[in-house]
Design a protein around this motif. Structure first.
Motif, mmCIF file in Angstrom:
data_model
loop_
_atom_site.group_PDB
_atom_site.id
_atom_site.type_symbol
_atom_site.label_atom_id
_atom_site.label_comp_id
_atom_site.label_asym_id
_atom_site.label_seq_id
_atom_site.Cartn_x
_atom_site.Cartn_y
_atom_site.Cartn_z
ATOM 1 N N GLU A 21 37.419 -18.376 -11.606
ATOM 2 C CA GLU A 21 36.455 -18.616 -10.537
ATOM 3 C C GLU A 21 36.195 -17.300 -9.802
ATOM 4 O OE1 GLU A 21 38.118 -21.644 -8.090
ATOM 5 O OE2 GLU A 21 37.733 -23.252 -9.527
ATOM 6 N N PRO A 22 34.948 -16.864 -9.718
ATOM 7 C CA PRO A 22 34.649 -15.528 -9.172
ATOM 8 C C PRO A 22 34.562 -15.502 -7.641
ATOM 9 C CG PRO A 22 32.638 -16.561 -9.931
ATOM 10 C CD PRO A 22 33.751 -17.536 -10.252
ATOM 11 N N VAL A 23 35.654 -15.857 -6.993
ATOM 12 C CA VAL A 23 35.661 -15.950 -5.527
ATOM 13 C C VAL A 23 35.257 -14.635 -4.884
ATOM 14 C CG1 VAL A 23 37.084 -16.443 -3.509
ATOM 15 C CG2 VAL A 23 37.471 -17.711 -5.625
ATOM 16 N N GLU A 24 35.810 -13.533 -5.380
ATOM 17 C CA GLU A 24 35.532 -12.225 -4.792
ATOM 18 C C GLU A 24 34.045 -11.873 -4.889
ATOM 19 O OE1 GLU A 24 39.776 -12.074 -6.400
ATOM 20 O OE2 GLU A 24 37.856 -12.985 -6.943
ATOM 21 N N LEU A 25 33.412 -12.272 -5.989
ATOM 22 C CA LEU A 25 32.001 -11.963 -6.170
ATOM 23 C C LEU A 25 31.124 -12.739 -5.188
ATOM 24 C CD1 LEU A 25 30.982 -9.967 -8.415
ATOM 25 C CD2 LEU A 25 33.274 -10.862 -8.833
ATOM 26 N N ILE A 26 31.501 -13.974 -4.899
ATOM 27 C CA ILE A 26 30.738 -14.766 -3.944
ATOM 28 C C ILE A 26 30.749 -14.097 -2.573
ATOM 29 C CG2 ILE A 26 30.531 -17.008 -2.802
ATOM 30 C CD1 ILE A 26 29.877 -17.057 -5.787
ATOM 31 N N SER A 27 31.890 -13.580 -2.166
ATOM 32 C CA SER A 27 31.985 -12.882 -0.882
ATOM 33 C C SER A 27 31.058 -11.674 -0.845
ATOM 34 C CB SER A 27 33.428 -12.435 -0.629
ATOM 35 O OG SER A 27 34.293 -13.543 -0.523
ATOM 36 N N LEU A 28 30.975 -10.934 -1.951
ATOM 37 C CA LEU A 28 30.105 -9.767 -2.006
ATOM 38 C C LEU A 28 28.631 -10.168 -1.974
ATOM 39 C CD1 LEU A 28 32.078 -7.699 -4.668
ATOM 40 C CD2 LEU A 28 31.787 -7.116 -2.265
ATOM 41 N N ILE A 29 28.294 -11.247 -2.673
ATOM 42 C CA ILE A 29 26.917 -11.734 -2.667
ATOM 43 C C ILE A 29 26.492 -12.124 -1.258
ATOM 44 C CG2 ILE A 29 25.401 -13.626 -3.417
ATOM 45 C CD1 ILE A 29 27.026 -13.629 -6.075
ATOM 46 N N MET A 30 27.355 -12.867 -0.565
ATOM 47 C CA MET A 30 26.989 -13.329 0.771
ATOM 48 C C MET A 30 26.942 -12.173 1.765
ATOM 49 S SD MET A 30 26.258 -16.311 0.065
ATOM 50 C CE MET A 30 25.607 -16.499 1.723
ATOM 51 N N SER A 31 27.800 -11.203 1.598
ATOM 52 C CA SER A 31 27.748 -10.024 2.457
ATOM 53 C C SER A 31 26.431 -9.285 2.272
ATOM 54 C CB SER A 31 28.927 -9.104 2.145
ATOM 55 O OG SER A 31 28.862 -7.919 2.896
ATOM 56 N N GLY A 54 31.688 -21.699 -10.301
ATOM 57 C CA GLY A 54 31.080 -20.789 -9.346
ATOM 58 C C GLY A 54 30.157 -21.494 -8.376
ATOM 59 N N THR A 55 29.529 -22.550 -8.831
ATOM 60 C CA THR A 55 28.557 -23.275 -8.007
ATOM 61 C C THR A 55 29.176 -23.762 -6.710
ATOM 62 O OG1 THR A 55 27.616 -24.061 -10.112
ATOM 63 C CG2 THR A 55 26.788 -25.073 -8.084
ATOM 64 N N ILE A 56 30.353 -24.384 -6.803
ATOM 65 C CA ILE A 56 30.946 -24.982 -5.610
ATOM 66 C C ILE A 56 31.416 -23.921 -4.616
ATOM 67 C CG2 ILE A 56 31.619 -27.090 -6.806
ATOM 68 C CD1 ILE A 56 34.474 -26.054 -6.927
ATOM 69 N N LEU A 57 31.604 -22.678 -5.085
ATOM 70 C CA LEU A 57 32.013 -21.616 -4.173
ATOM 71 C C LEU A 57 30.897 -21.242 -3.196
ATOM 72 C CD1 LEU A 57 33.900 -19.245 -6.650
ATOM 73 C CD2 LEU A 57 34.884 -20.993 -5.152
ATOM 74 N N MET A 110 26.000 -16.725 -13.145
ATOM 75 C CA MET A 110 27.353 -16.185 -13.264
ATOM 76 C C MET A 110 27.823 -16.276 -14.712
ATOM 77 S SD MET A 110 29.014 -17.820 -9.798
ATOM 78 C CE MET A 110 27.962 -18.341 -8.440
ATOM 79 N N THR A 111 27.892 -15.134 -15.348
ATOM 80 C CA THR A 111 28.328 -15.042 -16.747
ATOM 81 C C THR A 111 27.463 -15.926 -17.638
ATOM 82 O OG1 THR A 111 30.536 -14.997 -15.754
ATOM 83 C CG2 THR A 111 30.419 -14.794 -18.131
ATOM 84 N N ALA A 112 26.155 -15.885 -17.403
ATOM 85 C CA ALA A 112 25.243 -16.749 -18.151
ATOM 86 C C ALA A 112 23.935 -16.072 -18.521
ATOM 87 C CB ALA A 112 24.946 -18.014 -17.333
ATOM 88 N N ALA A 113 23.454 -15.121 -17.738
ATOM 89 C CA ALA A 113 22.097 -14.592 -17.916
ATOM 90 C C ALA A 113 21.892 -13.914 -19.265
ATOM 91 C CB ALA A 113 21.762 -13.617 -16.786
#
Length: 273
Positions: A21-31, A54-57, A110-113
């Motif tokens: 689960e890419p928790v760290e990446l979600i924080s960077l996206i929101m920042s 990733g969706t639920i994060l 997330m890991t799909a494009a």
């Protein structure tokens, strides 16, 4: 999607269980979003969401989050976990999103494009994004590393044997490097406000068997599994046994640190509300 994979029930179940689960990446996206756009975080769309890890994060940050995927088996797996009440899922291609023009605040993949029709997807993402909305694409290289005491280098030599054996089964659609795919998409994105990030090393503690099972969710391993199940099992068993021997352990439940090397890019659509 331009390529349809990850659609078998067993593969989808393993994907849900073992993918990071890419928790760290979600924080960077929101920042990034908070710096670049008005704080109107109503709707996020996670394209190619798979089983929704990733969706639920994204749920804490948006009024509504929708994960989309073309695979019914993957979407069925979203029901196997607890989803926040503001998260839902839709079955659709990445290039035909069921949203109005300018309706979406954030589009992620997330890991799909790398599986999409990339040109059509970027056009569609631009259509649904509001002015000032953001696009975030992320993935990781398949050369995961292990850390374990003072024998990390030895373990990674063994891991590289695993990756080399799977390389011939790489799908031609993604070529030799998925980094190149994302770099090309970044270059073709017309938004002037965008940033590329080469590598974020995300560490997770997993059992040795968990690491093996995670690699087994790769499309390359799944292709080998379809072609020659006996050889696929032999390869996994051989790598597992070599790692256990190097670690001087008899248990595949022994924990190791797995390093996943993410790369990602972020862009903000011109204009504002």
């Amino acid at each position: 999607m331009a390529v349809r994979l990850f659609e078998g029930k067993d593969h989808a179940a393993a994907y849900l269980q073992y993918r990071v689960e890419p928790v760290e990446l979600i924080s960077l996206i929101m920042s990034y979003m908070e710096k670049k756009t008005t704080k109107q975080f109503n709707l996020a769309v996670d394209v190619g969401c798979g089983s929704g890890q990733g969706t639920i994060l994204l749920a804490p940050y948006f009024t509504r989050v929708v994960g989309t995927d073309i695979s019914p088996a993957q979407l069925q797996m979203t029901l196997a976990k607890s989803n926040p009440p503001n998260v839902s899922y839709r079955e659709c291609p990445a290039e035909e999103l069921p949203f109005g023009s300018g309706e979406v605040d954030l589009v992620t993949a997330m890991t799909a494009a790398h599986w999409f029709d990339r040109e059509k997807f970027l056009v569609e993402a631009d259509r649904v994004l509001r002015p000032g909305g953001c696009l975030a694409l992320l993935s990781y290289t398949s050369d995961f590393e292990l850390e374990y005491g003072d024998i990390s280098n030895t373990l990674n030599d063994i891991c590289n044997e695993f990756y080399a054996a799977l390389l011939p089964f790489r799908n031609p659609h993604i070529g030799t490097s998925s980094v190149t795919i994302y770099s090309d998409m970044f270059d073709s994105c017309s938004y002037p406000d965008k940033e590329w990030n080469d590598c974020l090393r995300v560490k997770r503690t997993l059992s040795l068997n968990g690491y093996i099972c995670m690699v087994e969710t790769f499309s390359t391993y799944q292709k080998l599994l379809q072609k020659d199940p006996t050889e696929a099992k032999r390869l996994s068993d051989d790598i597992r046994n070599k790692l256990m021997a190097a670690m001087k352990t008899s248990s595949p439940d022994t924990e190791v640190t797995v390093i996943v090397k993410y790369f990602y890019w972020l862009a903000c659509k011109p204009g504002s509300l």
